[in-house]
Design a protein around this motif. Sequence first.
Motif, PDB file in Angstrom:
ATOM      1  N   LEU A 107     -21.863   5.196  -9.375  1.00  0.00           N
ATOM      2  CA  LEU A 107     -20.454   5.298  -9.010  1.00  0.00           C
ATOM      3  C   LEU A 107     -20.052   4.251  -7.982  1.00  0.00           C
ATOM      4  N   TYR A 108     -20.954   3.988  -7.004  1.00  0.00           N
ATOM      5  CA  TYR A 108     -20.614   3.075  -5.914  1.00  0.00           C
ATOM      6  C   TYR A 108     -21.352   1.749  -5.974  1.00  0.00           C
ATOM      7  N   LEU A 166      -8.757   4.146   3.849  1.00  0.00           N
ATOM      8  CA  LEU A 166      -9.588   3.053   4.349  1.00  0.00           C
ATOM      9  C   LEU A 166     -10.955   3.048   3.668  1.00  0.00           C
ATOM     10  N   ARG A 167     -11.498   4.239   3.423  1.00  0.00           N
ATOM     11  CA  ARG A 167     -12.785   4.340   2.727  1.00  0.00           C
ATOM     12  C   ARG A 167     -12.667   3.746   1.323  1.00  0.00           C
ATOM     13  N   ALA A 168     -11.580   4.079   0.631  1.00  0.00           N
ATOM     14  CA  ALA A 168     -11.359   3.549  -0.711  1.00  0.00           C
ATOM     15  C   ALA A 168     -11.214   2.032  -0.670  1.00  0.00           C
ATOM     16  N   ARG A 190     -11.476  -4.251  -1.054  1.00  0.00           N
ATOM     17  CA  ARG A 190     -10.218  -4.737  -0.493  1.00  0.00           C
ATOM     18  C   ARG A 190     -10.356  -5.011   1.004  1.00  0.00           C
ATOM     19  N   LEU A 191     -11.235  -4.258   1.651  1.00  0.00           N
ATOM     20  CA  LEU A 191     -11.613  -4.548   3.036  1.00  0.00           C
ATOM     21  C   LEU A 191     -13.064  -5.021   2.988  1.00  0.00           C
ATOM     22  N   MET A 235       0.846  -1.196   0.000  1.00  0.00           N
ATOM     23  CA  MET A 235       0.000   0.000   0.000  1.00  0.00           C
ATOM     24  C   MET A 235       0.882   1.247   0.000  1.00  0.00           C
ATOM     25  N   GLU A 236       0.495   2.230  -0.777  1.00  0.00           N
ATOM     26  CA  GLU A 236       1.289   3.445  -0.847  1.00  0.00           C
ATOM     27  C   GLU A 236       1.216   4.201   0.465  1.00  0.00           C
ATOM     28  N   ASP A 237       2.245   4.985   0.741  1.00  0.00           N
ATOM     29  CA  ASP A 237       2.250   5.796   1.954  1.00  0.00           C
ATOM     30  C   ASP A 237       1.102   6.773   1.927  1.00  0.00           C
ATOM     31  N   THR A 238       0.576   7.042   3.116  1.00  0.00           N
ATOM     32  CA  THR A 238      -0.516   8.005   3.229  1.00  0.00           C
ATOM     33  C   THR A 238      -0.022   9.383   2.843  1.00  0.00           C
TER      34      THR A 238
END
Length: 212
Positions: free
Chosen positions: A208-209, A20-22, A28-29, A1-4
């Motif tokens: 979209l979602y 986390l929302r993404a 992924r979660l 995972m890329e750095d925040t």
Amino acid sequence: MEDTDVSRGGSLADAIADELRADILSGRLASGVRLVEEALARRFGVSRMPVREALTQLDSEGFLTTVRHKGATVSTTLRKDSRELLQVRRGLEVLAAQLAAENRGGAVAGQLADATGHDPTGHDAERAPAETPMSFHELVAVAAGNDQLREMLTTLNRRVAWGLGHDQQTSVTDHSALVSAILSGASVQAGYLMDEHLRRDERRFNELYDLD
């Protein structure tokens, strides 16, 4: 995972919440997965405090379910909750528009006109929309003159704000028509226009979602 990444502005907690929302929206979660503060702090290379703030934010938006002494898990009802909240929001926004029209914009009539470039003299002179202290929908809620309604809308919009993107040009057109109805006292028309405006938002949100 890329750095925040917080270089675009906002707090570290906001950046963690965004990632986390993404992850939740992408799958992924998965639903029901437990989120452990210590593990997330290691993942993002931060202390537990911004992680805790991010989890609290996501809980308030309905992405997580937090149980005392057990921690946070990814919501199993996010799609259902989002769809229902948007429907409730539309009903309250329609009522706000109707009441705002009955008040002809009330104390914020001038700000509503400024926000859309509406000409209050009725001469239809072209004016550029101006920046206002509140968003358009906040102004409508204030114009309604009902503090309980305004408070409910504030809470509700906070829960769904993460997904409320707009087609800018369509929003400008819709808002202008709404202001004309509100300032002229056309409550039925204002309610109808607000309903149509938010139905478009809901369709875009669902597409979209993947909330169909």
